[in-house]
Design a protein around this motif. Sequence first.
Motif, PDB file in Angstrom:
ATOM      1  N   SER A 149      36.650  45.294  39.078  1.00 51.72           N
ATOM      2  CA  SER A 149      34.949  45.498  38.601  1.00 51.72           C
ATOM      3  C   SER A 149      34.537  44.840  37.423  1.00 51.72           C
ATOM      4  O   SER A 149      35.511  43.934  37.100  1.00 51.72           O
ATOM      5  N   TYR A 150      33.376  44.681  37.313  1.00 49.74           N
ATOM      6  CA  TYR A 150      32.866  43.653  36.065  1.00 49.74           C
ATOM      7  C   TYR A 150      33.582  43.954  34.961  1.00 49.74           C
ATOM      8  O   TYR A 150      34.152  43.065  34.136  1.00 49.74           O
ATOM      9  N   ARG A 151      33.741  45.383  34.690  1.00 49.65           N
ATOM     10  CA  ARG A 151      34.469  45.429  33.237  1.00 49.65           C
ATOM     11  C   ARG A 151      35.953  45.287  33.190  1.00 49.65           C
ATOM     12  O   ARG A 151      36.351  44.668  32.365  1.00 49.65           O
ATOM     13  N   GLN A 152      36.545  45.126  34.432  1.00 48.31           N
ATOM     14  CA  GLN A 152      38.027  44.877  34.650  1.00 48.31           C
ATOM     15  C   GLN A 152      37.925  43.269  34.498  1.00 48.31           C
ATOM     16  O   GLN A 152      39.036  42.719  33.958  1.00 48.31           O
ATOM     17  N   TRP A 153      37.264  42.567  35.153  1.00 47.77           N
ATOM     18  CA  TRP A 153      36.930  40.992  35.032  1.00 47.77           C
ATOM     19  C   TRP A 153      37.046  40.916  33.421  1.00 47.77           C
ATOM     20  O   TRP A 153      37.733  39.939  32.907  1.00 47.77           O
ATOM     21  N   GLN A 154      35.989  41.559  32.751  1.00 43.70           N
ATOM     22  CA  GLN A 154      35.771  41.071  31.422  1.00 43.70           C
ATOM     23  C   GLN A 154      36.968  41.392  30.701  1.00 43.70           C
ATOM     24  O   GLN A 154      37.493  40.566  29.614  1.00 43.70           O
ATOM     25  N   LYS A 155      37.821  42.552  30.857  1.00 46.91           N
ATOM     26  CA  LYS A 155      38.917  42.823  30.004  1.00 46.91           C
ATOM     27  C   LYS A 155      39.921  41.729  30.221  1.00 46.91           C
ATOM     28  O   LYS A 155      40.776  41.521  29.371  1.00 46.91           O
ATOM     29  N   ARG A 156      40.386  41.517  31.386  1.00 45.00           N
ATOM     30  CA  ARG A 156      41.148  40.504  31.743  1.00 45.00           C
ATOM     31  C   ARG A 156      40.843  39.261  31.220  1.00 45.00           C
ATOM     32  O   ARG A 156      41.919  38.611  30.721  1.00 45.00           O
ATOM     33  N   ASN A 157      39.657  38.859  31.289  1.00 48.64           N
ATOM     34  CA  ASN A 157      39.238  37.577  30.561  1.00 48.64           C
ATOM     35  C   ASN A 157      39.675  37.605  29.156  1.00 48.64           C
ATOM     36  O   ASN A 157      40.146  36.751  28.562  1.00 48.64           O
ATOM     37  N   THR A 158      39.192  38.781  28.465  1.00 45.26           N
ATOM     38  CA  THR A 158      39.434  38.806  27.009  1.00 45.26           C
ATOM     39  C   THR A 158      40.884  38.654  26.556  1.00 45.26           C
ATOM     40  O   THR A 158      41.303  38.182  25.675  1.00 45.26           O
ATOM     41  N   LEU A 159      41.556  39.732  27.269  1.00 45.17           N
ATOM     42  CA  LEU A 159      43.114  39.378  27.048  1.00 45.17           C
ATOM     43  C   LEU A 159      43.896  38.154  27.308  1.00 45.17           C
ATOM     44  O   LEU A 159      44.417  37.893  26.369  1.00 45.17           O
ATOM     45  N   ALA A 160      43.447  37.673  28.232  1.00 40.93           N
ATOM     46  CA  ALA A 160      43.917  36.073  28.452  1.00 40.93           C
ATOM     47  C   ALA A 160      43.433  35.129  27.575  1.00 40.93           C
ATOM     48  O   ALA A 160      43.980  34.291  27.026  1.00 40.93           O
ATOM     49  N   PHE A 161      42.267  35.240  27.084  1.00 38.76           N
ATOM     50  CA  PHE A 161      41.636  34.500  25.976  1.00 38.76           C
ATOM     51  C   PHE A 161      42.183  34.826  24.528  1.00 38.76           C
ATOM     52  O   PHE A 161      42.493  33.663  23.895  1.00 38.76           O
TER      53      PHE A 161
END
Length: 115
Positions: free
Chosen positions: A8-20
């Motif tokens: 989902s959109y939120r899962q993509w955001q969370k994945r990006n944030t954690l990787a970032f």
Amino acid sequence: MKLVNGLSYRQWQKRNTLAFKALSKETQKNLRAKGYYNFGWDRVKKSWTLLSEYKIVSLTDYKVKKGDLEGAIALVELESENANKLASKTVENIQQTRQKLDELLNSALDKYSKV
């Protein structure tokens, strides 16, 4: 809820944030200069592409290193669930294709068989 690549959109955001956050401050600065911006579907997807250009530790490994075993297990469960859904869809597509091919074969045999 709209899913893209099983997330989902939120899962993509969370994945990006954690990787970032797992990257060095200098790398983060470089990514921002290249257009990293974790808001809005198009920008979130572009940001993941930018993150993917760098050697990224898997989020599961990252969570384990941070001591978040519960989060790591949740990610593994999510990935497993998505893999199972994809496998089921693939099997269904193969079965439908097989059925169509069988119908075409039978039609051709009926039409061109020697009697």
